[in-house]
Write a protein that holds these residues in place. Structure first.
Motif, PDB file in Angstrom:
ATOM      1  N   SER A 171       0.835  -1.206   0.000  1.00  0.00           N
ATOM      2  CA  SER A 171       0.000   0.000   0.000  1.00  0.00           C
ATOM      3  C   SER A 171       0.865   1.250   0.000  1.00  0.00           C
ATOM      4  O   SER A 171       0.548   2.254  -0.673  1.00  0.00           O
ATOM      5  N   LEU A 172       1.981   1.204   0.721  1.00  0.00           N
ATOM      6  CA  LEU A 172       2.897   2.346   0.756  1.00  0.00           C
ATOM      7  C   LEU A 172       3.466   2.616  -0.644  1.00  0.00           C
ATOM      8  O   LEU A 172       3.554   3.777  -1.083  1.00  0.00           O
ATOM      9  N   ALA A 173       3.857   1.574  -1.359  1.00  0.00           N
ATOM     10  CA  ALA A 173       4.399   1.747  -2.711  1.00  0.00           C
ATOM     11  C   ALA A 173       3.352   2.330  -3.662  1.00  0.00           C
ATOM     12  O   ALA A 173       3.646   3.209  -4.484  1.00  0.00           O
ATOM     13  N   MET A 174       2.101   1.863  -3.525  1.00  0.00           N
ATOM     14  CA  MET A 174       1.044   2.379  -4.390  1.00  0.00           C
ATOM     15  C   MET A 174       0.758   3.850  -4.098  1.00  0.00           C
ATOM     16  O   MET A 174       0.550   4.663  -5.016  1.00  0.00           O
ATOM     17  N   THR A 175       0.798   4.253  -2.839  1.00  0.00           N
ATOM     18  CA  THR A 175       0.563   5.654  -2.479  1.00  0.00           C
ATOM     19  C   THR A 175       1.673   6.547  -3.012  1.00  0.00           C
ATOM     20  O   THR A 175       1.423   7.665  -3.490  1.00  0.00           O
ATOM     21  N   VAL A 176       2.912   6.076  -2.927  1.00  0.00           N
ATOM     22  CA  VAL A 176       4.040   6.843  -3.453  1.00  0.00           C
ATOM     23  C   VAL A 176       3.897   7.007  -4.970  1.00  0.00           C
ATOM     24  O   VAL A 176       4.154   8.100  -5.516  1.00  0.00           O
ATOM     25  N   ASP A 177       3.504   5.943  -5.673  1.00  0.00           N
ATOM     26  CA  ASP A 177       3.306   6.045  -7.125  1.00  0.00           C
ATOM     27  C   ASP A 177       2.199   7.046  -7.460  1.00  0.00           C
ATOM     28  O   ASP A 177       2.321   7.850  -8.395  1.00  0.00           O
ATOM     29  N   GLU A 178       1.134   7.025  -6.663  1.00  0.00           N
ATOM     30  CA  GLU A 178       0.040   7.961  -6.904  1.00  0.00           C
ATOM     31  C   GLU A 178       0.493   9.398  -6.674  1.00  0.00           C
ATOM     32  O   GLU A 178       0.155  10.317  -7.451  1.00  0.00           O
ATOM     33  N   ALA A 179       1.277   9.615  -5.617  1.00  0.00           N
ATOM     34  CA  ALA A 179       1.781  10.961  -5.336  1.00  0.00           C
ATOM     35  C   ALA A 179       2.713  11.432  -6.447  1.00  0.00           C
ATOM     36  O   ALA A 179       2.704  12.608  -6.846  1.00  0.00           O
ATOM     37  N   ARG A 180       3.541  10.537  -6.975  1.00  0.00           N
ATOM     38  CA  ARG A 180       4.456  10.910  -8.054  1.00  0.00           C
ATOM     39  C   ARG A 180       3.703  11.319  -9.303  1.00  0.00           C
ATOM     40  O   ARG A 180       4.070  12.270  -9.998  1.00  0.00           O
TER      41      ARG A 180
END
Length: 419
Positions: free
Chosen positions: A241-250
């Motif tokens: 979930s952390l990786a997906m949130t970072v991708d969304e923020a990018r």
């Protein structure tokens, strides 16, 4: 009848000690042959002895005829002097011929040799049963070893009866020797039983070691399953979930910078969750409080939690305890205190830790006592298993004045032997 090795207390049909008419009829010819062999043995010895002594007596009379009346006295003295050594020598020859051993030290030596040639304690027990049957000329021999878990391991050679002799090792009963046939010489039997008790104790130790290895393997596999579950179900989804949130923020950073801030807050929250999961995993392997505060400090920190007042009393030096003993003592105390806070309805609890030749841990409370539905609970089983893994034991009982008491014994011999 061949040897039989049994792991259960019951007897198979072939080791039933003559409990049916068929076995009794079969046992009679063996007894008759044994008695006949004894009669022939004695008759042969005394027949040859008579011939030898008579030949000496009359030979001296014939040679010393010139001595007159003194010849008979000289012949009688010579025959009397030769009687015992010749009889002893003839008896040894006859015993070898009939495979009879009367010297208890030779019997014990033969027993030791048979045990030393065995490949393991159980095989040594089989060899010992065979050697004892041959030494005592018994119709059957069985050796029962009482294992620590209450079960019996039984080795049979022939068809034993219920004529039992206890096996005592350092004052503790470790089994029984069952014999069929005439009662043996008490001195010889006592010597054989002492040697056999050593073998029986070795069998007990081997069985205990095997059970301990099985428990350790089961505990290790359970710990691996727990780590896999925690990583897969806890830390794994959090990191994903952390990786997906970072991708969304990018992706939003270039189009909608204002929308990134809430995503970064979510990332921060998920990182805190991941750090907590890692901390829980590390804490599950070894409590950090033991490394930071030591066992006494960790127990006092445990006592400061919410709920009834918990008093900690420590006697003796705890700094050089073996690591596994310290972890077992802390985990058991932690489980016991948790039970007090959840179920005991107590006002006060006491944690007493005392180091003597062994480490003794006592956790007691003044609550409502041990309820019937909790006697076989997971928490109590966990405390007993942790104590057993460290080579000790854990007993949970109710207190006479009310409440519950947990008494744990943890040995320190391994640590003392290593120093």
């Amino acid at each position: 009848m061949g040897r039989k090795l049994l792991g259960a207390p019951g007897l198979p049909q072939g080791c039933a000690a003559g409990r049916s008419g068929v076995l009794s009829v079969g046992a009679f010819p063996r007894d008759r042959r044994r008695h006949l062999a004894l009669v022939v043995n004695r008759a042969l010895v005394y027949a040859v002895l008579t011939v030898v002594v008579g030949a000496v007596y009359f030979g001296i009379i014939a040679v010393a005829a010139g001595l007159g009346s003194w010849a008979g006295l000289v012949a009688a003295l010579a025959a009397g002097a030769l009687f015992h050594p010749v009889r002893q020598r003839l008896q040894e020859v006859a015993d070898r011929l009939f495979k009879v051993e009367r010297d208890p030290y030779r019997v014990a030596d033969r027993l030791n040799q048979s045990v030393q040639r065995a490949s393991g304690p159980v095989e040594a027990l089989e060899s010992a049963a065979t050697a004892i049957r041959q030494a005592l000329q018994a119709d059957g021999v069985a050796v029962e070893v009482l294992l620590s878990d209450g079960s019996l391991r039984r080795v049979c050679d022939g068809e034993p009866s219920e004529q039992a002799t206890p096996l005592i090792w350092h004052g503790r009963p470790v089994g029984r020797l069952l014999l069929a046939g005439e009662p043996p010489d008490p001195g010889l039997l006592d010597m054989l039983v002492r040697h056999l008790a050593e073998v029986a104790h070795a069998v007990r130790l081997t069985a205990d070691l095997q059970r301990s290895r099985e428990r350790i393997l089961a505990t290790r596999e359970e710990e691996r399953r727990r780590l896999r579950r925690d990583l897969h179900d806890g830390l794994g989804p959090t990191l994903a979930s952390l990786a997906m949130t970072v991708d969304e923020a990018r992706l939003r950073l270039s189009k909608d910078p204002a929308a990134v801030d809430p995503l970064l807050h979510r990332v921060r929250s998920q990182m805190a969750t991941a750090i907590g999961d890692v901390r829980d995993l590390v804490y599950g392997l070894r409590p950090p409080a033991l490394d930071e505060l030591g066992l006494e400090g960790a127990l006092r920190s445990l006592a400061e939690g919410p709920g009834p007042r918990v008093v900690v009393v420590v006697t003796g030096r705890l700094k050089d305890l073996p690591p596994e003993v310290g972890v077992a003592a802390y985990r058991i105390a932690q489980e016991a205190v948790t039970n007090v806070r959840r179920h005991a309805h107590a006002t006060t609890a006491l944690i007493r830790l005392e180091r003597q030749e062994e480490l003794w841990l006592t956790v007691s409370d003044d609550g409502i006592g041990l309820q019937e539905e909790r006697r076989n609970g997971v928490g109590l089983a966990s405390m007993r298993e942790r104590a057993a893994e460290a080579g000790g034991d854990c007993v949970v009982t109710g207190r006479p004045g009310g409440g519950t008491e947990v008494v744990v014994r943890l040995p320190l011999k391994a640590e003392e032997g290593a120093r």
